[in-house]
Design a protein around this motif. Structure first.
Motif, PDB file in Angstrom:
ATOM      1  N   LYS A  77       0.835  -1.210   0.000  1.00 15.24           N
ATOM      2  CA  LYS A  77       0.000   0.000   0.000  1.00 15.24           C
ATOM      3  C   LYS A  77       0.866   1.255   0.000  1.00 15.24           C
ATOM      4  O   LYS A  77       0.546   2.233  -0.675  1.00 15.24           O
ATOM      5  N   GLU A  78       1.964   1.236   0.762  1.00 12.84           N
ATOM      6  CA  GLU A  78       2.876   2.386   0.746  1.00 12.84           C
ATOM      7  C   GLU A  78       3.444   2.604  -0.650  1.00 12.84           C
ATOM      8  O   GLU A  78       3.547   3.737  -1.114  1.00 12.84           O
ATOM      9  N   LEU A  79       3.812   1.515  -1.310  1.00 11.46           N
ATOM     10  CA  LEU A  79       4.318   1.630  -2.678  1.00 11.46           C
ATOM     11  C   LEU A  79       3.237   2.182  -3.608  1.00 11.46           C
ATOM     12  O   LEU A  79       3.498   3.079  -4.416  1.00 11.46           O
ATOM     13  N   GLN A  80       2.018   1.651  -3.487  1.00 13.72           N
ATOM     14  CA  GLN A  80       0.909   2.142  -4.312  1.00 13.72           C
ATOM     15  C   GLN A  80       0.639   3.617  -4.063  1.00 13.72           C
ATOM     16  O   GLN A  80       0.421   4.377  -5.015  1.00 13.72           O
ATOM     17  N   ASN A  81       0.627   4.016  -2.795  1.00 11.85           N
ATOM     18  CA  ASN A  81       0.367   5.426  -2.459  1.00 11.85           C
ATOM     19  C   ASN A  81       1.414   6.356  -3.063  1.00 11.85           C
ATOM     20  O   ASN A  81       1.138   7.530  -3.305  1.00 11.85           O
ATOM     21  N   ALA A 130       9.170 -13.377  -1.837  1.00 17.28           N
ATOM     22  CA  ALA A 130       7.778 -12.938  -1.963  1.00 17.28           C
ATOM     23  C   ALA A 130       7.802 -11.626  -2.739  1.00 17.28           C
ATOM     24  O   ALA A 130       8.317 -10.612  -2.259  1.00 17.28           O
ATOM     25  N   THR A 131       7.272 -11.656  -3.947  1.00 18.40           N
ATOM     26  CA  THR A 131       7.303 -10.493  -4.832  1.00 18.40           C
ATOM     27  C   THR A 131       6.478  -9.344  -4.265  1.00 18.40           C
ATOM     28  O   THR A 131       5.343  -9.541  -3.839  1.00 18.40           O
ATOM     29  N   MET A 132       7.072  -8.162  -4.307  1.00 25.20           N
ATOM     30  CA  MET A 132       6.324  -6.946  -3.972  1.00 25.20           C
ATOM     31  C   MET A 132       5.786  -6.322  -5.253  1.00 25.20           C
ATOM     32  O   MET A 132       4.599  -6.087  -5.361  1.00 25.20           O
ATOM     33  N   ILE A 133       6.695  -6.023  -6.189  1.00 19.53           N
ATOM     34  CA  ILE A 133       6.238  -5.491  -7.480  1.00 19.53           C
ATOM     35  C   ILE A 133       7.149  -5.984  -8.599  1.00 19.53           C
ATOM     36  O   ILE A 133       8.321  -6.266  -8.390  1.00 19.53           O
ATOM     37  N   ILE A 134       6.551  -6.067  -9.771  1.00 14.14           N
ATOM     38  CA  ILE A 134       7.271  -6.351 -11.008  1.00 14.14           C
ATOM     39  C   ILE A 134       7.020  -5.155 -11.918  1.00 14.14           C
ATOM     40  O   ILE A 134       5.872  -4.763 -12.135  1.00 14.14           O
ATOM     41  N   ASP A 135       8.100  -4.580 -12.425  1.00 18.40           N
ATOM     42  CA  ASP A 135       7.975  -3.413 -13.300  1.00 18.40           C
ATOM     43  C   ASP A 135       9.294  -3.234 -14.044  1.00 18.40           C
ATOM     44  O   ASP A 135      10.204  -4.041 -13.898  1.00 18.40           O
ATOM     45  N   GLU A 136       9.405  -2.177 -14.795  1.00 18.54           N
ATOM     46  CA  GLU A 136      10.631  -1.888 -15.529  1.00 18.54           C
ATOM     47  C   GLU A 136      11.741  -1.510 -14.545  1.00 18.54           C
ATOM     48  O   GLU A 136      11.456  -0.968 -13.464  1.00 18.54           O
TER      49      GLU A 136
END
Length: 169
Positions: free
Chosen positions: A25-29, A119-125
């Motif tokens: 959620k912190e990453l999303q925010n 445990a993956t948090m995010i996948i992106d460039e």
């Protein structure tokens, strides 16, 4: 897109889910959403298999649930895989976690790389991951949790096949 492979996942307990969800959620925010499969619980992938092994892997999941109780894990560090596209929290290797992984590859896995529990948090460039890392590192705190269930899915699109709870210790 047609399904391409099966993945056996070791789902983390609800307290771990809550802690990792707060990190996400912190990453999303901050504007980081990622391209990973949304809606799956935080987990440690154990092995990947070809689609033609589905019945065999379902049998394996049942055997593993008979042979293994919940597995303690200590999520102690963060990491990024080579190529810079995956940001994750990772557990310390333990004999119990290694035994669960080793048992999961009784059915031939299609992985052509050394297993790294995470445990993956995010996948992106890579440039996005590089910007997200300081925020994740700032909010990250090691914690103890446990693997409470096994979860088999086919990917893309995501098809959940079977979920089995592990016995309490």
């Amino acid at each position: 897109m047609a399904e391409q492979f099966l993945t056996l996942m070791a789902d983390l307990d609800e307290e771990s889910q809550s802690r990792m969800s707060s990190w996400y959620k912190e990453l999303q925010n901050a504007g980081f959403d990622g391209e990973q499969t949304h809606g799956l619980p935080f987990h440690i992938s154990l092995a990947c298999y070809s689609l033609d092994r589905e019945a065999e892997v379902k049998d394996l999941v049942h055997r593993l649930a008979e042979d293994f109780a919940q597995v303690p894990v200590y999520i102690s560090h963060v990491g990024i895989f080579p190529g810079g596209k995956v940001l994750f929290g990772a557990p310390d290797m333990s004999p119990e976690l290694l035994a669960l992984h080793d048992a999961s590859v009784e059915v031939k896995s299609i992985q052509d790389f050394i297993w790294t529990p995470h445990a993956t948090m995010i996948i992106d460039e890579p440039d996005v991951i590089a910007k997200a890392l300081p925020l994740f590192a700032k909010s990250f705190a090691p914690f103890g949790g446990k693997i409470v269930r096994l979860h088999l899915c086919a990917f893309w699109p995501t098809r959940e096949i079977i979920t089995i709870q592990l016995k309490e210790r």
